[in-house]
Design a protein around this motif. Structure first.
Motif, PDB file in Angstrom:
ATOM      1  N   SER A   1       0.619  -1.096  -0.308  1.00 10.64           N
ATOM      2  CA  SER A   1      -0.075   0.239   0.270  1.00 10.64           C
ATOM      3  C   SER A   1       0.713   1.804  -0.422  1.00 10.64           C
ATOM      4  N   VAL A   2       0.042   2.320  -0.421  1.00  5.13           N
ATOM      5  CA  VAL A   2       1.048   3.681   0.031  1.00  5.13           C
ATOM      6  C   VAL A   2       1.332   3.945   0.797  1.00  5.13           C
ATOM      7  N   PHE A   3       0.934   3.381   1.792  1.00  5.97           N
ATOM      8  CA  PHE A   3       1.169   3.783   3.603  1.00  5.97           C
ATOM      9  C   PHE A   3       2.715   3.337   3.567  1.00  5.97           C
ATOM     10  N   GLU A   4       2.277   1.822   3.921  1.00  8.56           N
ATOM     11  CA  GLU A   4       3.582   0.736   3.245  1.00  8.56           C
ATOM     12  C   GLU A   4       4.769   1.862   2.721  1.00  8.56           C
ATOM     13  N   LEU A   5       4.854   2.621   2.198  1.00  9.53           N
ATOM     14  CA  LEU A   5       5.665   3.653   1.361  1.00  9.53           C
ATOM     15  C   LEU A   5       6.396   4.675   2.107  1.00  9.53           C
ATOM     16  N   LEU A   6       5.443   4.670   2.398  1.00 13.30           N
ATOM     17  CA  LEU A   6       5.328   6.399   3.140  1.00 13.30           C
ATOM     18  C   LEU A   6       5.772   5.407   4.371  1.00 13.30           C
ATOM     19  N   ALA A   7       5.713   4.545   4.374  1.00 11.27           N
ATOM     20  CA  ALA A   7       6.787   4.844   6.251  1.00 11.27           C
ATOM     21  C   ALA A   7       7.717   4.132   6.139  1.00 11.27           C
ATOM     22  N   ASP A   8       7.350   3.637   4.810  1.00  9.66           N
ATOM     23  CA  ASP A   8       9.493   3.265   4.597  1.00  9.66           C
ATOM     24  C   ASP A   8      10.229   4.275   4.162  1.00  9.66           C
TER      25      ASP A   8
ATOM     26  N   ALA B   1      32.333   9.046  -4.881  1.00 12.21           N
ATOM     27  CA  ALA B   1      31.042  10.055  -4.724  1.00 12.21           C
ATOM     28  C   ALA B   1      30.122   9.662  -3.401  1.00 12.21           C
ATOM     29  N   PHE B   2      30.318  10.146  -2.712  1.00  8.65           N
ATOM     30  CA  PHE B   2      28.923   9.514  -1.770  1.00  8.65           C
ATOM     31  C   PHE B   2      27.586   9.561  -2.532  1.00  8.65           C
ATOM     32  N   THR B   3      26.815   8.526  -1.534  1.00  2.00           N
ATOM     33  CA  THR B   3      25.980   8.140  -2.504  1.00  2.00           C
ATOM     34  C   THR B   3      24.892   8.285  -1.606  1.00  2.00           C
ATOM     35  N   THR B   4      24.676   9.333  -0.107  1.00  2.00           N
ATOM     36  CA  THR B   4      22.882  10.024   0.239  1.00  2.00           C
ATOM     37  C   THR B   4      22.511  11.052  -0.522  1.00  2.00           C
ATOM     38  N   GLN B   5      22.473  11.645  -2.115  1.00  2.00           N
ATOM     39  CA  GLN B   5      21.726  11.584  -2.629  1.00  2.00           C
ATOM     40  C   GLN B   5      21.086  11.263  -3.438  1.00  2.00           C
ATOM     41  N   ALA B   6      21.483   9.603  -3.848  1.00  2.85           N
ATOM     42  CA  ALA B   6      21.069   8.445  -4.280  1.00  2.85           C
ATOM     43  C   ALA B   6      19.679   8.193  -3.118  1.00  2.85           C
ATOM     44  N   ALA B   7      20.156   8.423  -1.641  1.00  2.53           N
ATOM     45  CA  ALA B   7      18.756   8.267  -0.742  1.00  2.53           C
ATOM     46  C   ALA B   7      17.713   8.831  -0.737  1.00  2.53           C
ATOM     47  N   SER B   8      18.227  10.116  -0.474  1.00  2.00           N
ATOM     48  CA  SER B   8      17.410  11.419  -0.312  1.00  2.00           C
ATOM     49  C   SER B   8      16.647  11.132  -1.464  1.00  2.00           C
ATOM     50  N   SER B   9      16.683  10.787  -2.424  1.00  2.90           N
ATOM     51  CA  SER B   9      16.232  10.881  -4.029  1.00  2.90           C
ATOM     52  C   SER B   9      15.321   9.974  -3.793  1.00  2.90           C
ATOM     53  N   THR B  10      15.321   8.849  -2.665  1.00  3.81           N
ATOM     54  CA  THR B  10      14.044   7.848  -2.834  1.00  3.81           C
ATOM     55  C   THR B  10      13.181   8.553  -1.939  1.00  3.81           C
ATOM     56  N   GLU B  11      12.770   9.366  -1.324  1.00  2.00           N
ATOM     57  CA  GLU B  11      12.170  10.514  -0.642  1.00  2.00           C
ATOM     58  C   GLU B  11      11.546  10.601  -1.409  1.00  2.00           C
ATOM     59  N   SER B  12      11.946  11.240  -2.300  1.00  2.00           N
ATOM     60  CA  SER B  12      10.512  11.734  -3.400  1.00  2.00           C
ATOM     61  C   SER B  12       9.860  10.262  -4.377  1.00  2.00           C
ATOM     62  N   GLU B  13      10.553   9.709  -4.572  1.00  2.12           N
ATOM     63  CA  GLU B  13       9.842   8.378  -5.067  1.00  2.12           C
ATOM     64  C   GLU B  13       9.317   8.024  -4.232  1.00  2.12           C
ATOM     65  N   GLY B  14       9.020   7.829  -3.290  1.00  2.00           N
ATOM     66  CA  GLY B  14       7.848   7.229  -2.523  1.00  2.00           C
ATOM     67  C   GLY B  14       6.725   8.052  -2.336  1.00  2.00           C
ATOM     68  N   GLN B  15       7.023   9.245  -3.074  1.00  2.00           N
ATOM     69  CA  GLN B  15       5.481   9.943  -2.583  1.00  2.00           C
ATOM     70  C   GLN B  15       4.716   9.972  -3.165  1.00  2.00           C
TER      71      GLN B  15
END
Length: 476
Positions: free
Chosen positions: A412-419, A462-476
């Motif tokens: 569900s979408v709420f599982e995405l938001l919880a992640d 390269a440090f990959t925190t940017q890639a990690a933070s981008s997943t935040e927008s993918e889950g919206q």
């Protein structure tokens, strides 16, 4: 009657001739600033500038404006601080004070002249006396050597102050960029929480969401709003500290910073014999050694002059109407009847022991600082590397897999938001770990005297925190 020649003894004549040769001390061309400039070039790869004229100010302002025209790098921030920090410019004045003391110590004392004219009845008496402080002349070579050591000590301490300003600018830059990165991520988290709260509100109104789950989403959104406010304030505070470190004001304070910290170096070189390197390289230790030598020289001067505190030689040329012209000399010596100089020598010995103990304390503290900062440097690199190579990639894998399940209607979408909420701690910790590494490297550089050994040069990866933070927008 032919005037008689003033009968100086050969010893006094030799002493005065020696003092005259030693009294040729003049002001140097650079005022001692060469030590500071060399330290900035060799240890930082930067230019230290002594601003004394309007032309110097215009040149510094022009270069500052050029550096501010693009987003600042860490090196740019350090260079701007060396150009504009007013506290640093004020410390440069210590060089002028110390050099003036040195020049003054190398100059002969001014002679004294007295004249008197008296008469009584038919007698007229005229007295003329020319005096010179011989004791100061005799001790002038030793005094000059003492002041020369003090001047060299001031040059080292001023260069060390410059290195500390550079380190403070680096720390302020690291904190400011990290605060900006955290503020941006907090905004992303807030947007995600806002979308989650809005969706929960609609589903609760439709009767498809429990009151408890709805309250949880609203509470998370309220917390993220507070975190955004806190992150914004921390960003303002960090930027202002950087602005003060760089000595900027007015429109110059509107500089731009990069979106993220520099990447973690690909490797961490093994560094050896750092304590010995620090003992040879740290300017404060070198200055403390000179301080001890200077105090030892002053102790020798105190012992040399403990019995004779004042010795003046004077030439007299008198005239009376009864005896005619009289010429000769006088010697004035302070007789040590009540004060034999023991208190002065005891004071000098106490100051010497104080300087010796301070030197030993400085060396002990320096060794401890090197060990502590190197430990933080090693653990900081390993921790940042762990987040880069382990924690952040695993979190991204989980998000990617959960997104695939959501697209396949298996989540569900709420599982995405919880992640997304679970990612917050990992990403913030990754940002903090990278910040702590760069701060630890700065502390280690300062503990070693402003630079790492040559072997400590590494290339970024390269440090990959940017890639990690981008997943935040993918889950919206």
């Amino acid at each position: 009657m032919r005037p008689r020649v003033f009968p100086f003894s050969p010893a006094i004549a030799i002493a005065i001739a020696t003092a005259l040769l030693a009294g040729c001390t003049t002001f140097s061309k650079d005022g001692g600033f060469g030590t500071v400039s060399t330290a900035a070039s060799e240890r930082l790869g930067k230019d230290a500038v002594l601003i004394k004229t309007d032309e110097d100010r215009r040149t510094a302002a022009s270069r500052t404006q050029e550096l501010l025209s693009t987003p600042l790098s860490m090196d740019d921030a350090v260079q701007i601080a060396l150009l504009n920090n007013r506290g640093l410019q004020a410390s440069y004045s210590e060089l002028g004070i110390a050099e003036a003391d040195l020049v003054q110590a190398g100059r002969l004392p001014n002679p004294g002249f007295s004249f008197s004219r008296t008469h009584g009845g038919d007698d007229l008496s005229i007295s003329r006396t020319f005096t010179l402080g011989v004791l100061r002349v005799l001790t002038m070579p030793l005094t000059t050597r003492i002041e020369s050591r003090r001047f060299e000590q001031t040059r080292l301490l001023t260069a060390d102050a410059m290195l500390k300003v550079a380190a403070d600018a680096r720390r302020a830059y690291i904190n400011a960029v990290a605060a900006g990165q955290s503020a941006v991520y907090a905004e992303q988290v807030k947007d995600s929480a806002e979308a989650s709260a809005e969706l929960a509100s609609r589903m609760q109104q439709a009767g498809n969401f429990s009151k408890l789950d709805y309250a949880r989403e609203q509470a998370f959104y309220a917390e993220t709003m507070a975190q955004v406010a806190r992150a914004r304030q921390q960003l303002v505070s960090a930027r202002e500290k950087l602005t003060r470190a760089m000595g900027l004001w007015g429109s110059q304070a509107q500089y731009k910073l990069p979106a993220r910290l520099p990447d973690l170096p690909a490797t961490r070189p093994e560094l050896h014999d750092l304590e010995a390197f620090a003992m040879q390289n740290r300017l404060d230790i070198q200055a403390a050694k000179l301080q001890t030598q200077s105090v030892a020289g002053a102790l020798g001067l105190s012992k040399a002059t403990r019995f004779i505190n004042a010795l003046d030689v004077g030439y007299q040329n008198n005239f009376t109407t009864s005896d005619g012209r009289e010429q000769g000399y006088e010697i004035s010596v302070e007789i040590p009847v009540f004060d034999w100089g023991s208190a002065k020598v005891a004071r000098a010995e106490a100051i010497y022991m104080q300087s010796v103990n301070r030197l030993a304390g400085t060396a002990i503290d320096a060794r401890s600082e090197v060990r502590e900062s190197y430990s933080a440097y090693v653990s900081g690199y390993d921790l940042a590397k762990h987040y880069r190579d382990e924690v952040v990639p695993v979190r991204k894998t989980i998000s990617d897999e959960l997104l695939l399940r959501y697209n396949g209607m298996l989540a569900s979408v709420f599982e995405l938001l919880a992640d997304s909420r679970e990612q917050i701690g990992a990403v913030n910790s990754a940002i903090d770990a990278l910040k702590d590494y760069w701060l630890a490297q700065t502390d280690l550089q300062q503990a070693l005297g402003g630079r790492l050994p040559v072997a400590a040069i590494a290339t970024p990866l390269a440090f990959t925190t940017q890639a990690a933070s981008s997943t935040e927008s993918e889950g919206q």
